[in-house]
Write a protein that holds these residues in place. Structure first.
Motif, mmCIF file in Angstrom:
data_model
loop_
_atom_site.group_PDB
_atom_site.id
_atom_site.type_symbol
_atom_site.label_atom_id
_atom_site.label_comp_id
_atom_site.label_asym_id
_atom_site.label_seq_id
_atom_site.Cartn_x
_atom_site.Cartn_y
_atom_site.Cartn_z
ATOM 1 N N GLN A 125 -35.947 68.952 -20.481
ATOM 2 C CA GLN A 125 -35.645 68.399 -21.798
ATOM 3 C C GLN A 125 -34.146 68.499 -22.111
ATOM 4 O O GLN A 125 -33.571 67.595 -22.743
ATOM 5 C CB GLN A 125 -36.459 69.110 -22.880
ATOM 6 N N SER A 126 -33.511 69.554 -21.649
ATOM 7 C CA SER A 126 -32.073 69.702 -21.847
ATOM 8 C C SER A 126 -31.305 68.655 -21.047
ATOM 9 O O SER A 126 -30.270 68.141 -21.499
ATOM 10 C CB SER A 126 -31.625 71.108 -21.442
ATOM 11 N N PHE A 127 -31.812 68.324 -19.872
ATOM 12 C CA PHE A 127 -31.214 67.249 -19.076
ATOM 13 C C PHE A 127 -31.344 65.921 -19.804
ATOM 14 O O PHE A 127 -30.385 65.136 -19.859
ATOM 15 C CB PHE A 127 -31.903 67.183 -17.706
ATOM 16 N N TYR A 128 -32.511 65.675 -20.388
ATOM 17 C CA TYR A 128 -32.693 64.439 -21.155
ATOM 18 C C TYR A 128 -31.703 64.367 -22.323
ATOM 19 O O TYR A 128 -31.147 63.298 -22.610
ATOM 20 C CB TYR A 128 -34.123 64.352 -21.694
ATOM 21 N N LYS A 129 -31.507 65.495 -23.006
ATOM 22 C CA LYS A 129 -30.539 65.498 -24.113
ATOM 23 C C LYS A 129 -29.137 65.198 -23.588
ATOM 24 O O LYS A 129 -28.376 64.439 -24.208
ATOM 25 C CB LYS A 129 -30.540 66.839 -24.843
ATOM 26 N N PHE A 130 -28.795 65.794 -22.457
ATOM 27 C CA PHE A 130 -27.477 65.553 -21.878
ATOM 28 C C PHE A 130 -27.288 64.064 -21.580
ATOM 29 O O PHE A 130 -26.249 63.482 -21.898
ATOM 30 C CB PHE A 130 -27.310 66.374 -20.600
ATOM 31 N N ILE A 131 -28.310 63.443 -20.982
ATOM 32 C CA ILE A 131 -28.257 62.011 -20.686
ATOM 33 C C ILE A 131 -28.093 61.216 -21.980
ATOM 34 O O ILE A 131 -27.280 60.287 -22.075
ATOM 35 C CB ILE A 131 -29.536 61.569 -19.958
ATOM 36 N N ASN A 132 -28.874 61.571 -22.982
ATOM 37 C CA ASN A 132 -28.806 60.891 -24.272
ATOM 38 C C ASN A 132 -27.414 61.022 -24.894
ATOM 39 O O ASN A 132 -26.861 60.054 -25.438
ATOM 40 C CB ASN A 132 -29.861 61.483 -25.204
ATOM 41 N N ASP A 133 -26.829 62.214 -24.791
ATOM 42 C CA ASP A 133 -25.483 62.437 -25.321
ATOM 43 C C ASP A 133 -24.465 61.560 -24.604
ATOM 44 O O ASP A 133 -23.556 60.998 -25.229
ATOM 45 C CB ASP A 133 -25.091 63.906 -25.173
ATOM 46 N N VAL A 134 -24.610 61.458 -23.282
ATOM 47 C CA VAL A 134 -23.698 60.618 -22.499
ATOM 48 C C VAL A 134 -23.775 59.170 -22.961
ATOM 49 O O VAL A 134 -22.757 58.506 -23.172
ATOM 50 C CB VAL A 134 -24.014 60.713 -20.995
ATOM 51 N N VAL A 135 -24.993 58.672 -23.152
ATOM 52 C CA VAL A 135 -25.171 57.278 -23.554
ATOM 53 C C VAL A 135 -24.553 57.025 -24.927
ATOM 54 O O VAL A 135 -23.862 56.021 -25.144
ATOM 55 C CB VAL A 135 -26.664 56.894 -23.534
ATOM 56 N N ILE A 136 -24.778 57.941 -25.879
ATOM 57 C CA ILE A 136 -24.181 57.791 -27.209
ATOM 58 C C ILE A 136 -22.656 57.809 -27.116
ATOM 59 O O ILE A 136 -21.966 56.955 -27.680
ATOM 60 C CB ILE A 136 -24.678 58.899 -28.158
ATOM 61 N N PHE A 137 -22.137 58.777 -26.389
ATOM 62 C CA PHE A 137 -20.688 58.920 -26.277
ATOM 63 C C PHE A 137 -20.052 57.684 -25.647
ATOM 64 O O PHE A 137 -19.071 57.136 -26.171
ATOM 65 C CB PHE A 137 -20.373 60.160 -25.439
ATOM 66 N N GLU A 138 -20.628 57.236 -24.535
ATOM 67 C CA GLU A 138 -20.011 56.140 -23.793
ATOM 68 C C GLU A 138 -20.165 54.796 -24.499
ATOM 69 O O GLU A 138 -19.218 54.014 -24.574
ATOM 70 C CB GLU A 138 -20.628 56.036 -22.387
ATOM 71 N N THR A 139 -21.370 54.506 -25.009
ATOM 72 C CA THR A 139 -21.635 53.147 -25.501
ATOM 73 C C THR A 139 -21.375 52.967 -26.989
ATOM 74 O O THR A 139 -21.055 51.865 -27.430
ATOM 75 C CB THR A 139 -23.095 52.739 -25.206
ATOM 76 N N GLU A 140 -21.508 54.037 -27.784
ATOM 77 C CA GLU A 140 -21.353 53.890 -29.226
ATOM 78 C C GLU A 140 -19.965 54.272 -29.726
ATOM 79 O O GLU A 140 -19.566 53.829 -30.805
ATOM 80 C CB GLU A 140 -22.399 54.729 -29.967
ATOM 81 N N ILE A 141 -19.248 55.084 -28.948
ATOM 82 C CA ILE A 141 -17.960 55.577 -29.448
ATOM 83 C C ILE A 141 -16.805 55.116 -28.557
ATOM 84 O O ILE A 141 -15.963 54.325 -28.983
ATOM 85 C CB ILE A 141 -17.984 57.115 -29.577
ATOM 86 N N VAL A 142 -16.757 55.566 -27.312
ATOM 87 C CA VAL A 142 -15.626 55.209 -26.456
ATOM 88 C C VAL A 142 -15.588 53.703 -26.210
ATOM 89 O O VAL A 142 -14.523 53.074 -26.264
ATOM 90 C CB VAL A 142 -15.684 55.976 -25.119
ATOM 91 N N ASP A 143 -16.738 53.119 -25.938
ATOM 92 C CA ASP A 143 -16.792 51.671 -25.714
ATOM 93 C C ASP A 143 -16.233 50.912 -26.914
ATOM 94 O O ASP A 143 -15.476 49.947 -26.773
ATOM 95 C CB ASP A 143 -18.230 51.244 -25.431
ATOM 96 N N LYS A 144 -16.597 51.346 -28.122
ATOM 97 C CA LYS A 144 -16.131 50.677 -29.343
ATOM 98 C C LYS A 144 -14.609 50.724 -29.451
ATOM 99 O O LYS A 144 -13.951 49.705 -29.734
ATOM 100 C CB LYS A 144 -16.777 51.325 -30.560
ATOM 101 N N THR A 145 -14.037 51.912 -29.238
ATOM 102 C CA THR A 145 -12.592 52.049 -29.353
ATOM 103 C C THR A 145 -11.882 51.236 -28.282
ATOM 104 O O THR A 145 -10.926 50.499 -28.574
ATOM 105 C CB THR A 145 -12.190 53.530 -29.238
ATOM 106 N N ALA A 146 -12.351 51.343 -27.042
ATOM 107 C CA ALA A 146 -11.723 50.593 -25.949
ATOM 108 C C ALA A 146 -11.862 49.092 -26.160
ATOM 109 O O ALA A 146 -10.929 48.321 -25.894
ATOM 110 C CB ALA A 146 -12.352 51.009 -24.610
ATOM 111 N N ARG A 147 -13.019 48.673 -26.659
ATOM 112 C CA ARG A 147 -13.249 47.238 -26.895
ATOM 113 C C ARG A 147 -12.282 46.701 -27.958
ATOM 114 O O ARG A 147 -11.715 45.612 -27.798
ATOM 115 C CB ARG A 147 -14.696 47.002 -27.319
ATOM 116 N N ASN A 148 -12.090 47.442 -29.033
ATOM 117 C CA ASN A 148 -11.180 46.986 -30.077
ATOM 118 C C ASN A 148 -9.739 46.915 -29.580
ATOM 119 O O ASN A 148 -8.984 46.009 -29.956
ATOM 120 C CB ASN A 148 -11.287 47.899 -31.298
ATOM 121 N N ILE A 149 -9.352 47.875 -28.732
ATOM 122 C CA ILE A 149 -8.013 47.811 -28.144
ATOM 123 C C ILE A 149 -7.900 46.600 -27.225
ATOM 124 O O ILE A 149 -6.927 45.836 -27.288
ATOM 125 C CB ILE A 149 -7.702 49.116 -27.377
ATOM 126 N N ALA A 150 -8.910 46.405 -26.364
ATOM 127 C CA ALA A 150 -8.873 45.302 -25.409
ATOM 128 C C ALA A 150 -8.818 43.944 -26.097
ATOM 129 O O ALA A 150 -8.135 43.023 -25.644
ATOM 130 C CB ALA A 150 -10.091 45.372 -24.489
#
Length: 315
Positions: free
Chosen positions: A62-87
């Protein structure tokens, strides 16, 4: 560094990005852990070790699942948004085309990392037969970023976002590196972390360069405003509240006695991770602020004085 001296990594990305060079990794059905014991305090508590060690694998999965979920949120909802707006040149300040191109490669990498993470989640569910519990809808950065932006005028929201994402990308690099070196974990998962690290090192340099470019152009007034937001950001970003909530949620799903459940709750509630200069990620964060030129500003050094070693951090 100014915008004219920006060093693009486009050629390096073409040759070495994991989306271009790595085959699909398959989860091994062996005796190694799916998640490091040292990253899950619940399974190391005295009560857990004495009264319910048979639940260790369930908690780690279950902790692994949370880690995966955290990665997806971080990459697609936050970093992707900032990089996309810059691009797409929707960011203030605007960056040169070379920066915007590199931002697009960051988007591609981050979405690929999320895709690979979800692939591993599916593989883990199939292998273990354990379905994920309800996973958090936020990560620490989800709360920390708007809290920091609320401290500054609207025209500085993008700048604060840039600096906060740069901090997060640099700390993720540190975190993933530690995960990739843990020999107790399945080889494919360490390989996943190593692949991620390979790209994140490039990203960390990218964000550091962009913060440096921005900070050189920022007015003294804007620098001072941002300085006051940084301690707020760190207070939210470095908290363990979400992890603690997840662990308490996990405890509710263990088939254990009421006394054991209460004892586990008490041990998790008692865990404290003070956010001082001794926090394991502070050195990494201060390094980013130093290398990007932010920490050399007096108002920043003053605002972050509680996080700096006694000897100071401006040498």
């Amino acid at each position: 560094m100014n915008a004219a001296n920006y060093r693009s990594f486009a050629d390096d990305w073409e040759r070495r990005a994991t989306i271009r060079t790595r085959p699909r990794r398959l989860l091994e059905d062996d005796t190694k852990f799916i998640f490091p014991l040292c990253r899950q305090p619940l399974v190391l508590t005295a009560t857990f070790l004495e009264h319910c060690p048979q639940w260790r694998d369930f908690v780690l999965v279950q902790s692994f699942y949370k880690f995966i979920n955290d990665v997806v949120i971080f990459e697609t909802e936050i970093v992707d948004k900032t990089a996309r707006n810059i691009a797409k040149n929707r960011f203030s300040p605007a960056f040169p085309l070379a920066c915007r191109y590199d931002a697009m490669t960051v988007m591609v990498d981050e979405d690929y990392h999320a895709l690979v993470a979800l692939d591993f989640l599916q593989q883990a569910v199939k292998m273990t037969g354990i379905e994920p519990l309800d996973l958090p809808g936020q990560i620490e950065l989800s709360r920390a970023l708007p809290a920091a932006q609320a401290q500054v005028p609207a025209h500085l929201h993008d700048a604060v976002e840039l600096i906060c994402v740069a901090i997060a990308e640099n700390t993720v690099t540190h975190d993933v590196a530690a995960f990739s070196r843990d020999d107790s974990v399945k080889s494919s998962i360490r390989g996943l972390m190593a692949d991620h690290l390979f790209d994140e090192g490039r990203h960390a340099r990218f964000w550091t360069q962009l913060v440096h470019i921005y900070w050189q152009s920022a007015s003294p007034e804007d620098r001072d405003s941002i300085a006051q937001a940084l301690p707020i950001f760190l207070a939210y970003y470095l908290t363990n509240d979400l992890q603690k909530s997840f662990d308490l949620h996990l405890i509710e799903h263990l088939d254990i006695s009421a006394d054991t459940r209460l004892a586990l709750r008490n041990e998790i509630e008692a865990l404290a991770f003070p956010i001082t200069h001794q926090h394991p990620l502070i050195g990494n964060i201060m390094g980013l602020l130093q290398h990007s030129g932010v920490l050399q500003t007096a108002s920043v050094a003053q605002a972050l004085s509680d996080y700096l070693p006694v000897s100071g951090g401006l040498a």
